[in-house]
Design an enzyme around this catalytic site. Structure first.
Site, PDB file in Angstrom:
ATOM      1  N   HIS A   1      34.623   4.246  -9.842  1.00 52.52           N
ATOM      2  CA  HIS A   1      33.893   3.830  -8.655  1.00 52.52           C
ATOM      3  C   HIS A   1      33.458   5.065  -7.869  1.00 52.52           C
ATOM      4  O   HIS A   1      34.250   5.991  -7.664  1.00 52.52           O
ATOM      5  CB  HIS A   1      34.757   2.920  -7.780  1.00 52.52           C
TER       6      HIS A   1
ATOM      7  N   GLU B   1      35.891 -12.957  -7.504  1.00 47.68           N
ATOM      8  CA  GLU B   1      35.707 -11.999  -6.413  1.00 47.68           C
ATOM      9  C   GLU B   1      35.045 -12.548  -5.160  1.00 47.68           C
ATOM     10  O   GLU B   1      35.301 -12.040  -4.070  1.00 47.68           O
ATOM     11  CB  GLU B   1      34.954 -10.761  -6.915  1.00 47.68           C
TER      12      GLU B   1
ATOM     13  N   ASP C   1      34.182  -7.456  -3.003  1.00 45.52           N
ATOM     14  CA  ASP C   1      33.104  -8.403  -2.737  1.00 45.52           C
ATOM     15  C   ASP C   1      33.553  -9.542  -1.843  1.00 45.52           C
ATOM     16  O   ASP C   1      32.767 -10.058  -1.052  1.00 45.52           O
ATOM     17  CB  ASP C   1      32.538  -8.931  -4.065  1.00 45.52           C
TER      18      ASP C   1
END
Length: 1060
Positions: A154, A683, A724
């Site tokens: 990430h 998510e 999310d």
């Protein structure tokens, strides 16, 4: 008395931290005096003093004077030239990075100086035994524990890897500086070394000029293993073993490891078109190459150490078999009597002799110095090196010796890993050619060359040393380990050929494919030493190597694959349309499940070999093909992002089955390893609410349940996403929905007698589910952590937690003890249903408040773009993937990382607290304040949620956020900013009411002091960022201004110790 003693210890420790900061700051000042001159240094010092004074005034409650000083500082900064602003940004950025290094060292030193370390294995094992857990239960639970830490790519690690290495060297020098026996001359040399490192840092460009490729990101992950985890694992496992022996009477079994590692680097293709099937294959092979290379180094040291002659009969027989094999091999080569040319000889690396001919690196040092020697030389990850080049593809003739140099071939592999192309010796570019492109004549020539070079290598070594079999009293351990090294070198060579897509005809007996193959001779050596009374030797380097093999296997970190569920549906659409069956995605859920189940039960492939599909669909099919070729020996789980239905899981199972049938048919044998675990990732809030129902539906399907029992030991893995869900509904609602979803998933699996492992997709920042590991694990729903856990570690947190061996050992211990406690002493559930009802109410109000601001206020999107540097974050080049999932300017398709990153830069940290104050206020005003206080004291989940929000509020800065609005936001939208700041103050008020604290971070004085120590450098960086943004938005093509902005982003990230 205890409190006073702790306070004194804290003061002493903090004084050492301040001394380190002063030392590094003074050295940077000396460098700057030389590099930029005294006049600029005066200006820099004036800005620092203004910021320091303003900060002190605020901390003392003298707001008016603080505001005056801040306005003066802003005025000074606005008058700076572009060159001055750039230099000031660089200087303060480096100050903050150096303070970060000192802070990490401070934490390490604190841990080292504490006699009784809390949350250590010794501490927690003792607590559990004293609390009534039997030693036998404790021992069995630790031995069965399965924790996997998954490192991801990430894009939140902002520092270049070059600078990270320099920072690590400074950390080592600070550690060396703590030695009490350091003489005056040594200390002067140390200061010179520090000065050199800081000068080098100042003269290095701190900005990435190009985006990293997925392979670059994977190499960064492998560097973490080499520089830290490789050294940390044996020490960590010794701690576990020693604590177990102390409290249960039995050490940790040698082949048992409570922690392993996984990776998403090179496997996470969700929204990242740069991660292709070829990238995944190359990264997996590179990871194997790195593992083998590290094992070769360890075996070298071990061969030198184990020089004794005495061994048991089993090892003696093995050593004699190896000698006989070598002798017969030499005789065979002699009988052929074929001389070799120099060029043929240079084609291959040396064969490992049975006896070491020179002292291996670090063999003279004891194993305990592996991570704590005060040195500053960490080797960079070397690329797979190859001394074997393909025949020229134009004429099939062999290359000359000058053309076939290891330098050229290493360079070829660098280019291959970087961009998928390889240069031949005359400089022309050619695409990587699959091995089927070689003619049969060329293949024969290659194989002949291989055979001849094997003869040459053996003959050459025969000249160097006499045959081992002729020596009296030969050391059996060296013979066995020599054979291990030879096989490892052939394994490494084979991987190099595979990476370069060259023909590879090695006999399977000549290389290692599985962990068990490598473990077998090492365990034989261990058993032999133990049986001969040399247990003290067996438990040294040899035990460390065995534990590394058990932990890292043949791949260091198994690679997960991740793809969005919609891409699988598109692939099945293409297949069903080609077969005239209609369009898969238009079917209802029941029809999809009926089709998928029927195909999964069948034995024929579904995808015709002649099918022609769009490039995106082909990429998905190619990925499943690579997964079939590599198998579960190299790969971990297949994660489906945005999963919402049972059919999402069965679609992947079908595509996986189909690819394995096709590949095994071509190979004429079963695919390597087993099928990959298929893991749905829930998510969004909507998907989290339906997670339990999806798992129930899946497990009610006979084929799927039997598949889980047969192929995955009755274990279902489910991933929950924090990023999310937080962006979707706000931090508080996300936390509550995640808590409920995990409980529902656990209940669903229990109903079918299936074990469950929860995989937590946590980010680094609080807004994306981050926070202290111990706190996070201890606040999970009861029964959700039953000895197993997977969790991601992302971006800058990978370096922060695992960048140094000392910090890595501590983190691994915390993971182990937190999971152990959550298993044997699960956290308390809510005491009464009323608490759950209150949580529902807080969550509902919080979510409404959050969404009405972020998604429903028509001015918010424009305000977000004006008040933050979000639009400019894309120029940082910190990740290989795009910042948006789809081409859209709305918040909905913006990834969670830039969303959190942008607000962290302005010190408003809005995603972590927005909506929380409204929710708490709404419930308190209905007379439930005392209930909330009771929940905080007695319910670990609620307490950790409030503590994390309080922690992040301590990092928020009202005046700095206001300054961004005053300078950058249009007048018509400033009221929105003012309204949000009022909400920030309200959130602080109600969080303190619930926690009972008088001020933020009251229960974490260390954190508060550390944050306050950064403010004299951090506040000017924010003001400088505001000024640069103001200028850049009037002159957006100015590259120098953009550089200045990116440097302020680096500096603020260093000061906040968080990005996104």
């Amino acid at each position: 008395m205890t409190d006073t003693t702790d306070d004194i210890a804290e003061e002493i420790s903090f004084q050492s931290f301040e001394d380190d900061c002063k030392l590094l700051g003074n050295l940077l000042n000396d460098v700057l005096q030389r590099e930029v001159g005294g006049q600029f240094m005066d200006k820099l010092e004036r800005n620092r003093l203004l910021a320091q004074s303003a900060s002190n005034m605020r901390l003392s409650g003298i707001e008016d004077m603080a505001e005056l000083l801040e306005k003066q500082l802003a005025s000074e900064i606005s008058k700076m030239t572009l060159e001055e602003a750039l230099t000031l940004a660089r200087a303060f950025s480096h100050y903050l990075n150096l303070m970060g290094i000192a802070e990490t060292h401070h934490r390490v030193r604190k841990g080292r100086n504490v006699t009784h370390l809390s949350r250590s294995c010794d501490d927690i094992f003792n607590q559990l035994v004293q609390g009534g857990i039997s030693p036998n239960d404790l021992y069995n639970t630790v031995c069965k524990q399965e924790v996997e830490i998954v490192l991801t790519a990430h894009p939140t690690q902002i520092n270049r890897r070059t600078l990270q290495y320099k920072h690590i060297r400074i950390a080592h020098l600070l550690e060396y500086n703590d030695r009490p026996d350091l003489g005056h001359e040594d200390r002067e040399m140390l200061i010179e070394d520090l000065m050199r490192e800081i000068t080098s840092i100042w003269q290095t460009d701190e900005l990435r000029r190009h985006k990293p490729t997925p392979v670059d990101e994977a190499r960064a992950g492998l560097n973490i293993v080499e520089q830290s985890l490789w050294k940390a694992i044996p020490h960590y496992l010794r701690r576990v073993s020693n604590a177990l022996k102390k409290h249960t009477g039995k050490p940790l079994p040698l082949t048992c490891t409570p922690i392993k590692f996984g990776s998403w680097m090179g496997g996470d293709r969700d929204g990242n078109p740069n991660v292709t099937a070829k990238v995944t294959r190359d990264v997996s092979l590179l990871s194997r190459w790195m593992a083998i290379d590290l094992y070769i180094r360890e075996v070298d040291s071990l061969r030198f150490e184990l020089s004794m002659n005495q061994c048991n009969d089993r090892l003696s027989r093995l050593a004699h078999e190896i000698l006989e094999k070598e002798t017969s091999s030499e005789d065979l080569h002699e009988s052929r009597n074929q001389p070799l040319s120099r060029s043929q000889f240079k084609l291959h690396g040396q064969q490992a002799p049975s006896l070491p001919t020179q002292l291996p690196a670090r063999a003279d040092l004891p194993a305990c110095t592996d991570y704590n020697d005060g040195g500053s030389q960490y080797p960079k990850l070397e690329f797979p090196r190859t001394d074997y080049m393909p025949l020229s593809r134009q004429d099939g003739q062999g290359s000359s010796s000058s053309e076939i140099s290891s330098k050229d071939s290493s360079e070829n592999l660098r280019k291959l890993l970087a961009n998928g192309s390889v240069s031949n010796s005359n400089g022309s570019q050619s695409a990587v050619t699959p091995r089927c492109s070689f003619s049969s004549g060329q293949l024969l020539a290659q194989r002949k060359l291989f055979a001849e070079s094997q003869i040459g290598r053996s003959s050459f070594h025969k000249l160097l040393e006499p045959s081992s079999s002729l020596r009296p009293g030969i050391a059996p351990y060296r013979i066995v380990l020599g054979d291990v090294k030879e096989k490892l070198m052939k394994t490494r060579r084979r991987l190099e050929l595979l990476l370069e897509d060259l023909p590879c005809e090695y006999d399977p007996w000549d290389y290692y494919e599985t962990t068990d193959q490598l473990l077998e001779p090492l365990l034989q050596c261990y058993e032999s030493l133990q049986s001969c009374g040399a247990g003290i030797l067996a438990d040294g380097r040899l035990a460390d190597l065995i534990r590394r093999v058990v932990t890292f296997g043949m791949v260091l970190m198994k690679l997960d694959l991740r793809q969005e569920s919609g891409r699988h549906a598109e692939t099945l659409d293409a297949i069903t349309r080609y077969l005239d069956m209609g369009t898969y995605s238009e079917w209802d859920e029941e029809k999809k499940l009926e089709f998928l189940t029927k195909e999964l039960k069948g034995k024929r492939p579904l995808v015709p070999p002649t099918i022609e599909v769009a490039p995106d669909v082909k990429e998905v099919l190619d990925t499943f093909r690579v997964a079939a070729e590599l198998g579960s020996d190299s790969l971990g789980a297949y994660v489906i992002s945005m999963a919402s239905n049972a059919s999402d899981v069965l679609a992947v199972e079908l595509l996986q089955k189909d690819a394995r049938l096709a590949v095994s048919g071509e190979l004429g044998r079963p695919c390597p390893g087993g099928t990959l675990r298929v893991v749905p990732l829930f998510e969004t809030v909507k998907d989290l609410r339906g997670a339990g129902s999806v798992i129930r539906k899946l497990l009610s399907i006979d084929w799927y349940r039997e598949h889980i029992i047969k192929n995955h030991n009755g274990h279902q893995e489910v991933m929950v996403g924090y990023s999310d869900s937080g962006k979707d509904a706000g931090r508080f609602t996300a936390a509550w929905e995640l808590y409920k979803a995990q409980g529902d998933v656990v209940a669903a699996c229990n109903e079918f007698g299936i074990k469950v492992t929860l995989f937590h997709g946590r980010g680094g920042s609080i807004g994306r589910g981050g926070g202290p590991t111990y706190l996070a694990i201890q606040s999970q729903p009861p029964g959700s952590v039953m000895g197993t856990l997977r969790s991601t570690e992302q971006g800058e947190m990978v370096q922060a937690k695992f960048g140094l061996p000392q910090t890595a050992i501590r983190q691994l211990e915390i993971y182990t003890t937190a999971v152990l406690l959550a298993t044997l002493r699960p956290p308390q559930p809510p005491r009464e249903q009323k608490w759950c009802n209150l949580m529902e109410e807080i969550s509902k109000i919080s979510c409404q408040n959050y969404r009405s601001t972020v998604y429903e206020n028509p001015d918010f999107l424009a305000y977000f773009h004006e008040a933050t540097p979000q639009a400019e974050l894309g120029f940082l080049n910190i990740g290989s993937r795009p910042t948006r999932r789809k081409a859209s300017t709305g918040i909905g398709h913006l990834r969670a990382i830039p969303w959190v990153f942008a607000w962290t830069q302005t010190r408003f940290v809005l995603p972590a607290w927005l909506g929380v104050g409204a929710g708490l206020k709404g419930v308190c005003e209905k007379g439930h304040t005392e209930d909330l206080k009771a929940m905080y004291k007695e319910w670990p989940f609620f307490q950790s949620t409030i503590d994390l929000i309080e922690m992040v509020l301590g990092k928020a800065d009202f005046p700095i956020a206001k300054h961004y609005d005053e300078v950058l936001v249009s007048e018509s939208r400033r009221e929105l900013g003012a309204e949000l700041r009022r909400e920030l103050m309200m959130t602080e008020k109600y969080v303190l009411v619930v926690s009972g604290h008088e001020k933020l971070s009251e229960n974490n004085r260390s954190l508060r002091r550390l944050i306050e120590s950064r403010l004299p450098y951090l506040n000017p960086m924010n003001m400088l960022q505001v000024e640069v943004l103001r200028r850049l938005r009037c002159d957006d093509d100015n590259k120098q201004l953009r550089d200045a902005l990116l440097i302020t982003i680096n500096g603020i990230a260093a000061g906040m110790r968080n990005t996104g």
